[in-house]
Design a protein around this motif. Structure first.
Motif, short mmCIF file in Angstrom:
data_model
loop_
_atom_site.label_atom_id
_atom_site.label_comp_id
_atom_site.label_asym_id
_atom_site.label_seq_id
_atom_site.Cartn_x
_atom_site.Cartn_y
_atom_site.Cartn_z
N ASN A 21 11.99 -16.06 5.32
CA ASN A 21 12.54 -15.08 6.25
C ASN A 21 13.28 -13.93 5.55
OD1 ASN A 21 11.56 -16.87 8.08
ND2 ASN A 21 13.40 -16.97 9.33
N ALA A 22 14.15 -14.27 4.59
CA ALA A 22 14.93 -13.22 3.94
C ALA A 22 14.02 -12.19 3.28
CB ALA A 22 15.87 -13.84 2.90
N GLY A 23 12.97 -12.67 2.62
CA GLY A 23 12.05 -11.77 1.94
C GLY A 23 11.23 -10.93 2.91
N ALA A 24 10.88 -11.52 4.03
CA ALA A 24 10.11 -10.78 5.02
C ALA A 24 10.97 -9.72 5.69
CB ALA A 24 9.55 -11.75 6.07
N ILE A 25 12.25 -10.03 5.86
CA ILE A 25 13.16 -9.04 6.45
C ILE A 25 13.29 -7.84 5.51
CG2 ILE A 25 15.57 -8.64 7.11
CD1 ILE A 25 15.58 -11.59 8.15
N VAL A 26 13.40 -8.11 4.21
CA VAL A 26 13.47 -7.01 3.24
C VAL A 26 12.17 -6.20 3.26
CG1 VAL A 26 13.50 -6.49 0.77
CG2 VAL A 26 15.20 -8.04 1.72
N THR A 27 11.03 -6.87 3.34
CA THR A 27 9.76 -6.17 3.38
C THR A 27 9.67 -5.25 4.60
OG1 THR A 27 8.74 -8.07 2.30
CG2 THR A 27 7.25 -6.48 3.31
N THR A 28 10.05 -5.78 5.76
CA THR A 28 10.04 -4.97 6.97
C THR A 28 11.02 -3.81 6.84
OG1 THR A 28 9.38 -6.84 8.33
CG2 THR A 28 10.46 -5.02 9.47
N ASP A 29 12.16 -4.09 6.24
CA ASP A 29 13.16 -3.04 6.04
C ASP A 29 12.60 -1.92 5.15
OD1 ASP A 29 16.02 -2.22 6.32
OD2 ASP A 29 15.95 -2.36 4.13
N ALA A 30 11.85 -2.31 4.13
CA ALA A 30 11.26 -1.32 3.22
C ALA A 30 10.22 -0.48 3.97
CB ALA A 30 10.62 -2.03 2.03
N TRP A 40 8.94 -4.89 -5.47
CA TRP A 40 9.31 -6.09 -6.25
C TRP A 40 10.68 -5.95 -6.91
CZ3 TRP A 40 6.62 -9.28 -3.90
CH2 TRP A 40 5.28 -9.05 -3.61
N ASN A 41 11.27 -4.77 -6.86
CA ASN A 41 12.68 -4.69 -7.28
C ASN A 41 13.59 -5.35 -6.25
OD1 ASN A 41 11.91 -3.16 -9.48
ND2 ASN A 41 12.07 -1.25 -8.32
N ARG A 42 13.10 -5.49 -5.04
CA ARG A 42 13.94 -6.01 -3.96
C ARG A 42 13.59 -7.44 -3.56
NH1 ARG A 42 14.18 -1.69 0.83
NH2 ARG A 42 15.54 -3.34 1.62
N VAL A 43 12.41 -7.90 -3.93
CA VAL A 43 11.98 -9.26 -3.58
C VAL A 43 11.30 -9.88 -4.80
CG1 VAL A 43 10.78 -10.64 -1.83
CG2 VAL A 43 11.27 -8.25 -1.38
N ALA A 44 11.55 -11.15 -5.07
CA ALA A 44 10.89 -11.82 -6.19
C ALA A 44 9.58 -12.45 -5.72
CB ALA A 44 11.81 -12.87 -6.80
N GLY A 49 0.82 -1.21 0.00
CA GLY A 49 0.00 0.00 0.00
C GLY A 49 0.85 1.26 0.00
N ARG A 50 1.91 1.24 0.79
CA ARG A 50 2.72 2.44 0.94
C ARG A 50 3.77 2.59 -0.15
NH1 ARG A 50 6.64 3.77 4.97
NH2 ARG A 50 5.68 2.45 6.56
N ILE A 51 4.50 1.51 -0.44
CA ILE A 51 5.62 1.60 -1.38
C ILE A 51 5.20 1.22 -2.79
CG2 ILE A 51 7.96 0.76 -1.84
CD1 ILE A 51 7.84 -0.20 1.17
N GLY A 52 4.23 0.34 -2.87
CA GLY A 52 3.76 -0.09 -4.18
C GLY A 52 4.69 -1.08 -4.84
N ASP A 53 4.59 -1.15 -6.16
CA ASP A 53 5.27 -2.22 -6.89
C ASP A 53 6.79 -2.12 -6.87
OD1 ASP A 53 2.99 -3.54 -7.44
OD2 ASP A 53 2.72 -2.73 -9.45
N SER A 54 7.33 -0.98 -6.43
CA SER A 54 8.80 -0.90 -6.40
C SER A 54 9.37 -1.88 -5.39
CB SER A 54 9.26 0.53 -6.09
OG SER A 54 8.94 0.84 -4.76
#
Lengths: 310, 310, 310, 310
Positions: free
Chosen positions: C121-130, C90-94, C83-88
């Motif tokens: 876990n790795a993808g969730a950490i990136v999401t939280t980081d974003a 997906w540049n950081r997570v597949a 909602g906040r960052i949008g599709d960008s």
């Protein structure tokens, strides 16, 4: 017929290298760029020193310039660890070539936190961690630097604090390895402590003269200080032969036929047992992360001097 | 102080091995079970032969019993291929330890059909394929057996057709490797042709006496037949040091300090350059697929004779 | 013919589960032992709640007991991030299933620091980081908890600080992942910051009643608060279908036919689009790390209610 | 608001595709080059057919041109296998996304010869092998072609023998997989037999009209022939959702939200349960090996028609 070694021979090697690279500058390779302090070094440098069984130390090229020994330090810390801790170290590190780049974490997952060997980063971190146990980081570092000075019989060997700091601030991969090891209970100390010592040992600066002298105990030269038991010296040489050049170890053994350890600073320590301890430095690297011109010189020396162990 | 080698010394080693295993029969290891013809061999056998620089060949134990040399044959086919094809072979096979079991296909996918080294199955299949080029399988096989006989100076060396057949009928993994190599254009001949030669070379039967004599050219012994150039002998020894025992190569180098090649039939060929060519056979294997008792004996001999290259 | 859903039906499921497990206690599975605070929970618990399209919320079993939602929180943070960052993002997570366990670091090396999907876990950490970017950890956490409360329309949802602390002190694997991501420039904030938020979001405690209500927006139920756009809801459901159960996602889709997300605390959130939002909790896990009894109940409910999307 | 489907809508899609690709020809992708017979196809082709719940079949573009269905055939053989053999098939094949390319052999080694799912090559070979058991290859092939004709209610569906031959002569990777499976006792028939059937099933030629009709049983359309039990249809759809597009399955589910199966010939079968069976063909592929323009059209149709299952 094999050549005799003398200063003129080494000077000829340096001269030839510069002549070749004048034609094709790519022969110098490219300095490592992931440690900022090392990235700006002029690659067109070459130093060769050889400590001989008769006590002479011959040198040519930029042998008065200090360089960052980086992973070559792993041989020294492993020597100390084997002397102090003994074979129980092998419960924490294996002794097989890794088949992967130096900073790979793949095998570590497959093999449940036991690094393949003490010369890839994960294995070196465990070795340093083992060394550190029960000591403050400062004491451990002091023990390492004293060992290197004793080996080289030269007290003018120091740590470059800027390089150590430079690695620390960008060493995320190593932090990942350290925490990963910890998750398998294969790291005893705080990652920051162990890595602090690790980065400082890598930041030791030496000339090729100092490094060649420091390697004498590995070559079992008559005038070398007695630092570790002969059986351990032999085992260390075997490890250097099979694992000393990361995923280029097989190729180096094939071409040069001598145990060695490379560092990302462009240094090479090459051991010709009972004949000589060879230190070469040229800061540009090949695609495996080892000194490009250094490897070429090492191959030529081994062939021309007929010093290979086989 | 290092011991002198003599028949009594070897007989003592055999005696000690039997005594130790009487206490703990697990020390004999377990014969390979994936080649039916080899699975039923009595593991409690041990033979040692050493060809020495002075021309003597000493032996003890079951040295009159022929055994299947299996992967040890890879050293001989590589020797022929290097002599005939030369360095262009290295365009098709690399020279690095694999970090994986002998029959793994993992690295082959990651490295696009170029096997890590000529001693894992994939690399040996490519070597045999290179050897075969332009020849009928029978000619290639004949060349291999002639080479081995010439090396051993003994014409009484033969292929066990039942063992070759036994491997053929169960060699699905090798067929997979061959077809996989072909998908990367790294197999020239029909898989059945190349594997036919490969299985037959593996099924060569020799005694330790014959194998020790056949290894003399690798040890550069004075009375060895001149089969390949000295520079190639040195390179072969380097490959045997870094890759000769599959994923146990680092450990063997660490413990024994000598180049070697193992076979799943329980044979070991160990090269002490300029000193001796050692053949050991004991059919039970350790968890890496190398002779269990043989490895123990090799380690003890290297230490007691002080024959390590380092 | 498919059954109708009602409280009695759910109570029957709970009763049957207890009866079955009375015969075979292994059916309860084993609570996760790597988070100390969760290891001591009695596995013989089961709660089911279903929020329906008509506004009813039905429950049975231990639905008044709060549990740690753990990885189920990843759906909520991903919702906020999209909602906040949008599709960008997906540049950081597949957006692909990983084919490996939830905490594997293998693919991360092969794919150069881009996690396979936001639910490992790795993808969730990136999401939280974003999510964290530009915010203090406290603000980010507050946003997450507010989102969950809004979704559930229940302010009585809290973070269990002891559980968060418990994960923090043993979360070496996650620290390794965070530093590894950072080495590929795929972590913006300090690992301690990002993981601090990550551990706290995982330590949110909810009852199945609260969780079923919180899932209504994913099921597009009429009375669900409008939290994110319908197109994003559909995409989230697709991700839950292909990646929601780690390396057991394919099997769960095959058996249950509904998008879902599991947590190591034994919770399951299962979405039946336009029909219902199902929350199940039973703390014992199967070998893939998902609730064992919960999976069994989910399969039975999907079959008996005929709620599968296919 | 979602659009209604009609011939004009499909014709508009085809027209838009050609217009877009006139600006940027790369949008057509590149036909597979590893099967010689398929490499020379003009990529600027597009066909769409939709079989609807009301019995209509709408089409646009090159819907009269037959194409090679390739891996789409795997859905049909799996349907037959599940009907005939039942759940025991799952002892030989798993149901998880692979996380690797369609022809990867990596996971097969790690998971000891049990393919990750029936839609990657290894899994499809096992499925065909299971189908073949006790039958001559001709009978098995005949069963497959009869099944497809029955599904499409169209007897004018044939195998292109040249394409089958073309795959056979270059199918070394598949031979490697077959022999590898056999080494784990997961191939019952001779590799040549099983692969012979496999290549012929892949070489079935259909138009999009025929393929859309053949997919009706998977969409549970009212007028579809009853070929397999409803529970199995649901499971098949789940597998198509999680594994139907190789290592692009997650992305396709995310974007399109419908179960599907792609073929390297550029075909796509997309199932909208209870709404329609969609067949799209455009021979150029994207980097995952799936039809490039086809994927774009599928995404647009799903969004505009609001046919996603979530």
């Amino acid at each position: 017929m094999s050549k005799d070694i003398c200063t003129e021979y080494l000077e000829g090697l340096v001269r030839d290298a510069h002549a070749l690279a004048a034609e094709d500058p790519e022969l110098w390779g490219k300095p490592a760029d992931y440690i900022p302090e090392l990235a700006h070094i002029d690659p067109a440098q070459l130093a060769i020193s050889v400590a001989l069984a008769d006590g002479r130390v011959l040198s040519a090229g930029d042998y008065k310039t200090g360089f960052s020994i980086q992973s070559i330090s792993k041989v020294f810390t492993l020597s100390i660890a084997l002397g102090r801790i003994g074979d129980s170290l092998w419960n924490r590190v294996a002794r097989e070539p890794s088949g992967n780049p130096f900073d790979s974490i793949l095998k570590l997952e497959q093999e449940k936190g036991k690094p393949r060997n003490p010369f890839i980063n994960a294995g070196a971190i465990v070795t340093t961690d083992a060394l550190l146990s029960g000591h403050a980081p400062k004491e451990a570092l002091s023990e390492i630097i004293q060992f290197v000075r004793a080996a080289a019989e030269d007290d003018d060997i120091h740590i470059n604090a800027r390089v150590a700091q430079s690695e620390k601030t960008t060493g995320y991969r190593n932090l990942a390895l350290a925490h990963y090891l910890r998750s398998y209970d294969n790291l005893v100390n705080e990652p920051d402590y162990t890595l602090g010592v690790y980065y400082h040992q890598c930041a030791i600066e030496m000339t090729t003269v100092q490094l060649a002298k420091a390697g004498r105990y590995l070559a079992s030269l008559p005038d070398a200080p007695k630092l570790i038991a002969p059986a351990k010296v032999r085992s260390l040489n075997a490890l250097m032969m099979t694992c000393g050049q990361y995923d280029g170890s097989g190729e180096f053994a094939f071409r040069v036929g001598l145990p060695s350890k490379s560092g990302v600073g462009g240094g090479l320590l090459i051991i010709a047992p009972r004949r000589g301890s060879i230190a070469i430095w040229s800061p540009g690297l090949n695609e495996k992360g080892n000194s490009k011109m250094g490897t070429y010189i090492a191959e030529r020396m081994s062939r021309e001097l007929d010093w290979g162990v086989f």
